[in-house]
Scaffold this motif. Structure first.
Motif, PDB file in Angstrom:
ATOM      1  N   LYS A   7      39.102  43.709  34.140  1.00  0.00           N
ATOM      2  CA  LYS A   7      40.138  42.818  34.664  1.00  0.00           C
ATOM      3  C   LYS A   7      41.159  43.640  35.452  1.00  0.00           C
ATOM      4  O   LYS A   7      41.584  44.703  34.994  1.00  0.00           O
ATOM      5  N   HIS A  29      49.222  43.202  40.678  1.00  0.00           N
ATOM      6  CA  HIS A  29      48.953  41.878  40.107  1.00  0.00           C
ATOM      7  C   HIS A  29      50.280  41.146  39.910  1.00  0.00           C
ATOM      8  O   HIS A  29      51.198  41.667  39.262  1.00  0.00           O
ATOM      9  N   ARG A  30      50.361  39.963  40.511  1.00  0.00           N
ATOM     10  CA  ARG A  30      51.556  39.108  40.388  1.00  0.00           C
ATOM     11  C   ARG A  30      51.102  37.658  40.281  1.00  0.00           C
ATOM     12  O   ARG A  30      49.929  37.347  40.491  1.00  0.00           O
ATOM     13  N   TRP A  31      52.045  36.774  40.044  1.00  0.00           N
ATOM     14  CA  TRP A  31      51.735  35.361  39.932  1.00  0.00           C
ATOM     15  C   TRP A  31      51.025  34.839  41.172  1.00  0.00           C
ATOM     16  O   TRP A  31      50.047  34.100  41.078  1.00  0.00           O
ATOM     17  N   ASN A  80      48.989  36.201  43.253  1.00  0.00           N
ATOM     18  CA  ASN A  80      47.628  36.661  43.532  1.00  0.00           C
ATOM     19  C   ASN A  80      46.727  36.641  42.299  1.00  0.00           C
ATOM     20  O   ASN A  80      45.691  37.301  42.269  1.00  0.00           O
ATOM     21  N   GLN A  81      47.105  35.857  41.288  1.00  0.00           N
ATOM     22  CA  GLN A  81      46.295  35.848  40.066  1.00  0.00           C
ATOM     23  C   GLN A  81      45.287  34.707  40.062  1.00  0.00           C
ATOM     24  O   GLN A  81      45.439  33.721  40.786  1.00  0.00           O
ATOM     25  N   ASN A  82      44.286  34.863  39.240  1.00  0.00           N
ATOM     26  CA  ASN A  82      43.298  33.810  39.010  1.00  0.00           C
ATOM     27  C   ASN A  82      43.652  33.088  37.701  1.00  0.00           C
ATOM     28  O   ASN A  82      44.625  33.473  37.039  1.00  0.00           O
ATOM     29  N   CYS A  88      50.474  38.551  49.477  1.00  0.00           N
ATOM     30  CA  CYS A  88      49.818  38.846  48.197  1.00  0.00           C
ATOM     31  C   CYS A  88      50.131  40.252  47.709  1.00  0.00           C
ATOM     32  O   CYS A  88      49.754  40.617  46.604  1.00  0.00           O
ATOM     33  N   THR A 112      44.671  44.113  36.440  1.00  0.00           N
ATOM     34  CA  THR A 112      46.062  43.787  36.147  1.00  0.00           C
ATOM     35  C   THR A 112      46.903  45.027  36.446  1.00  0.00           C
ATOM     36  O   THR A 112      46.397  46.142  36.475  1.00  0.00           O
ATOM     37  N   LYS A 159      44.400  35.171  34.376  1.00  0.00           N
ATOM     38  CA  LYS A 159      45.559  36.068  34.343  1.00  0.00           C
ATOM     39  C   LYS A 159      45.232  37.502  34.770  1.00  0.00           C
ATOM     40  O   LYS A 159      45.765  38.472  34.238  1.00  0.00           O
ATOM     41  N   SER A 160      44.343  37.613  35.735  1.00  0.00           N
ATOM     42  CA  SER A 160      44.086  38.892  36.385  1.00  0.00           C
ATOM     43  C   SER A 160      44.079  38.643  37.886  1.00  0.00           C
ATOM     44  O   SER A 160      44.194  37.499  38.333  1.00  0.00           O
ATOM     45  N   MET A 161      43.949  39.696  38.659  1.00  0.00           N
ATOM     46  CA  MET A 161      44.015  39.576  40.110  1.00  0.00           C
ATOM     47  C   MET A 161      42.767  38.874  40.644  1.00  0.00           C
ATOM     48  O   MET A 161      41.647  39.216  40.281  1.00  0.00           O
TER      49      MET A 161
END
Length: 151
Positions: free
Chosen positions: A93, A40-42, A44-46, A22, A95, A49-51
């Motif tokens: 958020k 923040h990356r794909w 580990n996002q919710n 992650c 990010t 569109k944030s971590m």
């Protein structure tokens, strides 16, 4: 063996692979503070569109736990450590790059000395604050660690 950011990052690869994949990475550690960063990356996002909060928690917990590991290693004693409770607040958020800093290394010393002298378990409440690239606080975590000399 000294505890360094590089060795802690290798530790996460082999012992905490979900944190490693992650993106949780230790940036700095000394006897007073530990800094852990996660981007923040794909992966580990919710859905918003944030971590994901749990990824923030992994980074925050590691910033407190790495300090605990360092202090236990310096003591030369066999001491167990366990998170017994935690709480968190989220204010923005998460990010971009989020940096979690724990400045509570000094809190460990007294509890560690007491558990070594008495053999009784001790607890330490440690705080880790997550800051984004703009310097804005995104989350704060409190972890209660229990430590006890192993017999």
């Amino acid at each position: 063996m000294n505890i360094t950011p590089r060795k802690l990052n290798a530790f996460t690869l082999f012992k905490l692979p979900s944190a490693f994949f992650c993106g949780v990475r230790t940036q700095y550690i000394d006897t007073e503070k530990c800094i852990v960063r996660v981007t923040h990356r794909w992966i580990n996002q919710n859905p918003f569109k944030s971590m994901f909060w749990a990824v923030q928690g992994m980074a925050a917990e590691f910033s407190t736990g790495a300090l605990m590991m360092l202090k236990i290693k310096e003591s030369g004693k066999r001491v167990s450590m366990l998170v017994t409770s935690n709480s968190a607040t989220f204010s923005k958020k998460a990010t971009g790059k989020i940096t979690f800093t724990c400045n509570d290394g000094n809190l460990i010393d007294e509890a560690l000395q007491k558990t070594i002298e008495t053999g009784e378990g001790q607890t330490v409440r440690m705080k880790s604050v997550g800051i984004n690239e703009e310097g804005i606080e995104v989350s704060t975590f409190i972890f209660e660690w229990s430590i006890k000399v192993r017999g």
